[in-house]
Design a protein around this motif. Sequence first.
Motif, PDB file in Angstrom:
ATOM      1  N   THR A 231      20.818  42.609  40.858  1.00 50.64           N
ATOM      2  CA  THR A 231      20.801  42.344  42.242  1.00 50.64           C
ATOM      3  C   THR A 231      21.030  43.803  42.908  1.00 50.64           C
ATOM      4  O   THR A 231      20.679  44.050  44.112  1.00 50.64           O
ATOM      5  CB  THR A 231      22.412  41.717  42.556  1.00 50.64           C
ATOM      6  OG1 THR A 231      22.215  40.405  41.997  1.00 50.64           O
ATOM      7  CG2 THR A 231      22.589  41.343  44.092  1.00 50.64           C
ATOM      8  N   SER A 233      19.374  46.374  42.590  1.00 49.66           N
ATOM      9  CA  SER A 233      18.048  46.998  42.567  1.00 49.66           C
ATOM     10  C   SER A 233      17.405  46.369  43.652  1.00 49.66           C
ATOM     11  O   SER A 233      16.221  46.655  43.850  1.00 49.66           O
ATOM     12  CB  SER A 233      17.462  46.662  41.273  1.00 49.66           C
ATOM     13  OG  SER A 233      17.123  45.326  40.986  1.00 49.66           O
ATOM     14  N   ARG A 234      17.821  45.162  44.607  1.00 53.31           N
ATOM     15  CA  ARG A 234      17.213  44.537  45.423  1.00 53.31           C
ATOM     16  C   ARG A 234      17.069  45.517  46.772  1.00 53.31           C
ATOM     17  O   ARG A 234      17.968  46.536  46.902  1.00 53.31           O
ATOM     18  CB  ARG A 234      17.742  43.162  45.675  1.00 53.31           C
ATOM     19  CG  ARG A 234      18.042  42.219  44.627  1.00 53.31           C
ATOM     20  CD  ARG A 234      16.625  41.601  44.350  1.00 53.31           C
ATOM     21  NE  ARG A 234      16.791  40.819  43.317  1.00 53.31           N
ATOM     22  CZ  ARG A 234      17.223  39.567  43.338  1.00 53.31           C
ATOM     23  NH1 ARG A 234      17.452  38.887  44.492  1.00 53.31           N
ATOM     24  NH2 ARG A 234      17.334  38.656  42.381  1.00 53.31           N
ATOM     25  N   GLU A 235      16.023  45.085  47.637  1.00 51.79           N
ATOM     26  CA  GLU A 235      15.835  45.759  48.826  1.00 51.79           C
ATOM     27  C   GLU A 235      17.135  45.868  49.794  1.00 51.79           C
ATOM     28  O   GLU A 235      17.360  46.898  50.416  1.00 51.79           O
ATOM     29  CB  GLU A 235      14.607  45.183  49.418  1.00 51.79           C
ATOM     30  CG  GLU A 235      13.329  45.579  48.743  1.00 51.79           C
ATOM     31  CD  GLU A 235      12.945  44.477  47.597  1.00 51.79           C
ATOM     32  OE1 GLU A 235      13.716  43.720  47.287  1.00 51.79           O
ATOM     33  OE2 GLU A 235      11.851  44.708  46.845  1.00 51.79           O
TER      34      GLU A 235
END
Length: 337
Positions: A231, A233-235
């Motif tokens: 999570t 690493s999400r935008e």
Amino acid sequence: MWRYLVVRFLLIIPTVFILVTMVFFLMRLTGDPITAAQGGRLPPDELARRIHAAGYDRPILVQYVEYLGNLLRGDFGTTLTDGTPITQLLTEYGGATLELALYAIIVAVIVGIPLGMIAARLRDRWPDAVLRVLAILWYATPVFFVGLLLKLVFAVWLGVLPVAGRASTSTEIDMQSITNATGLYLLDAIRLGSAADIVDVLQHAVLPAIALGFLTAGVFLRLVRTNVIGTLSREYIDAARSRGVSEFRLVTRNAFKPALIPVITVIGLQVAMLLGGAILTETTFEWRGLGYQLGHYLGARDFVAVQGIVALLAVIVAVTNFIVDVVAAIVDPRVRY
């Protein structure tokens, strides 16, 4: 949503059917239950008479069809050793196993989820490595071995916790005065309003809950760690980080809920593990639940009782998985599509 619920509920039927079928035929591989339990203790003519009276000399498929018919009527059989209906065992000892499983889940959640978040926050540092090793050890170490170590340290050496049982004799005597007792000692002690009984019940629950809870805590730790790292690493996490949001807030607020959804789903799978571990835990701590009774009947070679209890546990696991699926669908709408 309703379509999803109906499909998940209908899946209970083939799940239970497959499990009880496997148990029935595996039990029959040892021969008929009466010979298994009483062989060598009775004269051959008396043994043959009892086998015929119970119908175990009929074709195996006839016995199987009759067994399924009895299950559909809610009849899980009667034990050979003491003549107790299996459903009565559920009412007498099911509360103890349920209580132990709830304690274990609480321990697993309190220990596994925070440590998983810490491991994710400190990814690839020494605390992360230590926690991952601990998770593997908790999962791989036999629960009875953990139970024996806990008893040795806290009950024998330190003498701060009881060595076995669900409550002391005085507390169990108090429990007998309750009308419509639930079988859940903590709830019944709260109904009594006795602080001493509540403390006594909790003291007896500590070691079994830790022994069984750490088994699942290792699974939760690694699962939360993996999902929090994914999570983070999400935008939208990168966008929040660029706005100056602290890493602690990102982990505890932004990444926590998405990482918790797989844990809810896995809880249903862990129920079967907890029930299997409960057999060893209850035997180790003399916690008189369904697992303890199952061990007793295994020792007595009462395969009718074993078959009935396992069928009951199969139904409990299937229903619990259905409930967990419903909760997961409510928390995460993506599940039901």
